[in-house]
Design a protein around this motif. Structure first.
Motif, short mmCIF file in Angstrom:
data_model
loop_
_atom_site.label_atom_id
_atom_site.label_comp_id
_atom_site.label_asym_id
_atom_site.label_seq_id
_atom_site.Cartn_x
_atom_site.Cartn_y
_atom_site.Cartn_z
N LEU A 136 33.91 24.79 47.53
CA LEU A 136 34.82 24.75 46.38
C LEU A 136 36.25 24.75 46.90
N GLU A 137 36.93 23.63 46.70
CA GLU A 137 38.25 23.45 47.30
C GLU A 137 39.36 23.58 46.27
N GLY A 138 40.59 23.60 46.76
CA GLY A 138 41.76 23.61 45.90
C GLY A 138 41.88 24.88 45.08
N LEU A 139 42.43 24.72 43.88
CA LEU A 139 42.67 25.88 43.02
C LEU A 139 41.36 26.55 42.60
N VAL A 140 40.31 25.76 42.41
CA VAL A 140 39.01 26.33 42.01
C VAL A 140 38.53 27.32 43.06
N VAL A 171 38.88 36.30 42.14
CA VAL A 171 38.03 37.11 41.26
C VAL A 171 36.89 37.76 42.05
N SER A 172 36.58 37.22 43.24
CA SER A 172 35.60 37.88 44.10
C SER A 172 36.16 39.16 44.68
N GLU A 173 37.48 39.17 44.90
CA GLU A 173 38.15 40.39 45.39
C GLU A 173 38.29 41.42 44.29
N GLN A 174 38.65 40.95 43.08
CA GLN A 174 38.95 41.86 41.97
C GLN A 174 38.82 41.10 40.66
N PRO A 175 38.02 41.60 39.70
CA PRO A 175 37.97 40.96 38.38
C PRO A 175 39.37 40.88 37.78
N ALA A 176 39.64 39.81 37.06
CA ALA A 176 41.00 39.62 36.53
C ALA A 176 40.98 38.73 35.30
N SER A 177 42.04 38.84 34.50
CA SER A 177 42.22 37.97 33.34
C SER A 177 42.94 36.70 33.77
N ILE A 178 43.01 35.74 32.86
CA ILE A 178 43.72 34.49 33.15
C ILE A 178 45.18 34.77 33.45
N ASP A 179 45.82 35.62 32.64
CA ASP A 179 47.24 35.91 32.86
C ASP A 179 47.47 36.59 34.21
N GLU A 180 46.58 37.52 34.57
CA GLU A 180 46.73 38.20 35.87
C GLU A 180 46.59 37.21 37.02
N LEU A 181 45.63 36.31 36.90
CA LEU A 181 45.45 35.31 37.95
C LEU A 181 46.64 34.37 38.02
N ALA A 182 47.16 33.98 36.86
CA ALA A 182 48.31 33.08 36.84
C ALA A 182 49.52 33.71 37.52
N ARG A 183 49.75 35.01 37.25
CA ARG A 183 50.88 35.70 37.89
C ARG A 183 50.66 35.83 39.40
N THR A 184 49.46 36.21 39.80
CA THR A 184 49.17 36.42 41.22
C THR A 184 49.29 35.12 42.01
N LEU A 185 48.80 34.03 41.42
CA LEU A 185 48.76 32.75 42.14
C LEU A 185 49.99 31.89 41.86
N ALA A 186 50.86 32.35 40.94
CA ALA A 186 52.05 31.57 40.57
C ALA A 186 51.66 30.18 40.09
N VAL A 187 50.66 30.14 39.21
CA VAL A 187 50.14 28.89 38.67
C VAL A 187 50.14 29.00 37.15
N ALA A 188 50.30 27.90 36.46
CA ALA A 188 50.29 27.91 35.00
C ALA A 188 48.95 28.42 34.46
N PRO A 189 48.98 29.25 33.39
CA PRO A 189 47.73 29.77 32.83
C PRO A 189 46.73 28.69 32.46
N GLY A 190 47.21 27.53 31.99
CA GLY A 190 46.31 26.45 31.62
C GLY A 190 45.53 25.92 32.82
N GLU A 191 46.17 25.85 33.98
CA GLU A 191 45.49 25.39 35.19
C GLU A 191 44.44 26.41 35.64
N VAL A 192 44.77 27.69 35.52
CA VAL A 192 43.81 28.75 35.86
C VAL A 192 42.61 28.69 34.92
N ALA A 193 42.88 28.52 33.63
CA ALA A 193 41.79 28.45 32.65
C ALA A 193 40.86 27.29 32.95
N ALA A 194 41.43 26.14 33.33
CA ALA A 194 40.61 24.98 33.66
C ALA A 194 39.73 25.25 34.88
#
Length: 285
Positions: free
Chosen positions: A227-231, A238-261
């Motif tokens: 599994l490459e790229g953002l996926v 999420v393997s390190e720590q369960p997280a919400s879309i917003d938390e992942l977006a902040r941590t990765l500095a990526v738009a929430p829509g891209e994280v959701a996809a």
């Protein structure tokens, strides 16, 4: 409604159930599937009705991965862990069996009527009680012996002290079957009973592979590296720590829509599951 009665001592009464100390004299079966389905390799997944979002996620993941590996998933169609185990099996087109603590004609609880309809498409609903028998508190501990008796192993996901899931585990032990437990938070009341089973020597379950090992089945999954790229990055987080879309977006500095996809893609291949807005990696390893 296709209902049949299986008499003890007559094929296709399930042989594992016949071997327990107090098998039902007869078993009522609902569904179009062949009753010989009851003799296939099966695993019980049980736990708390009032479970945590983590428990729901784990139960559904286990149901999905164990059914996907060819096991029949058996549970009690109750709210919480039971229902999620059934749904997980159905997610992958697997076979699941529900054991009732009331008459074979009842969908109990009534809120699970749609779930019951999905179960009997390829699986079965069973009960030792004929049509018309109302649910009663004492019938549910009795039905737990059937859940354990149909299976070579019982997996407890979450269980409070003095819970029905612990009764099922006790029946499994009396039957000489394997009891396996998903470790829970040590501060959580909903895991107090299951963690107590671990202290008594139950086999810990940290992945579906732990259960499949008891059946001599090897679970082969897609390597995480594939599994490459953002996926792949989202899965690693999420393997390190369960997280919400917003938390992942902040941590990765990526738009929430891209994280959701990315999360949708991971959900579709069974690599993550969601509960109460929090995403967790599946138990596959």
């Amino acid at each position: 409604m296709n209902v049949r009665r299986l008499r003890r001592g007559v094929t296709p009464y399930p042989p594992l159930l016949r071997a327990i100390p107090d098998p039902p004299l007869a078993l009522w079966v609902r569904g179009d599937a062949d009753p010989e389905l009851l003799a296939r390799r099966s695993v019980a997944i049980v736990g708390a009705r009032a479970c945590s979002s983590y428990g729901r996620s784990v139960a559904r993941t286990l149901g999905r991965e164990l059914a996907g590996a060819g096991l029949v998933v058996v549970s009690g169609m109750a709210r919480g862990i039971d229902a999620e185990a059934h749904r997980g099996a159905l997610d992958v087109g697997g076979i699941t069996i529900a054991v009732l603590g009331c008459g074979i004609d009842r969908d109990y609880p009534a809120a699970h009527r749609d779930l019951a309809g999905r179960i009997v498409e390829d699986g079965l609903i069973v009960s030792e009680y004929e049509a018309g028998v109302e649910p009663a508190p004492w019938r549910f501990p009795a039905r737990n012996r059937i859940i354990a008796g149909l299976c070579a192993a019982t997996v407890v996901v979450e269980a409070r002290e003095r819970s029905g899931a612990l009764i099922t585990a006790d029946f499994a032990l009396e039957d000489g079957r394997e009891v396996m437990v998903v470790p829970g938070e040590i501060t959580s009341a909903v895991s107090a009973g299951s963690n107590a089973l671990l202290r008594l020597g139950a086999t810990p379950v940290t992945a579906a592979a732990d259960v499949l090992e008891a059946y001599g089945i090897e679970l082969i999954g897609e390597p995480v590296a594939a599994l490459e790229g953002l996926v792949g990055t989202v899965l690693a987080k999420v393997s390190e720590q369960p997280a919400s879309i917003d938390e992942l977006a902040r941590t990765l500095a990526v738009a929430p829509g891209e994280v959701a996809a990315a999360l949708i893609e991971l959900e579709l291949v069974g690599r993550v599951s969601e509960g109460d807005g929090v995403y967790r990696a599946s138990m596959t390893r």
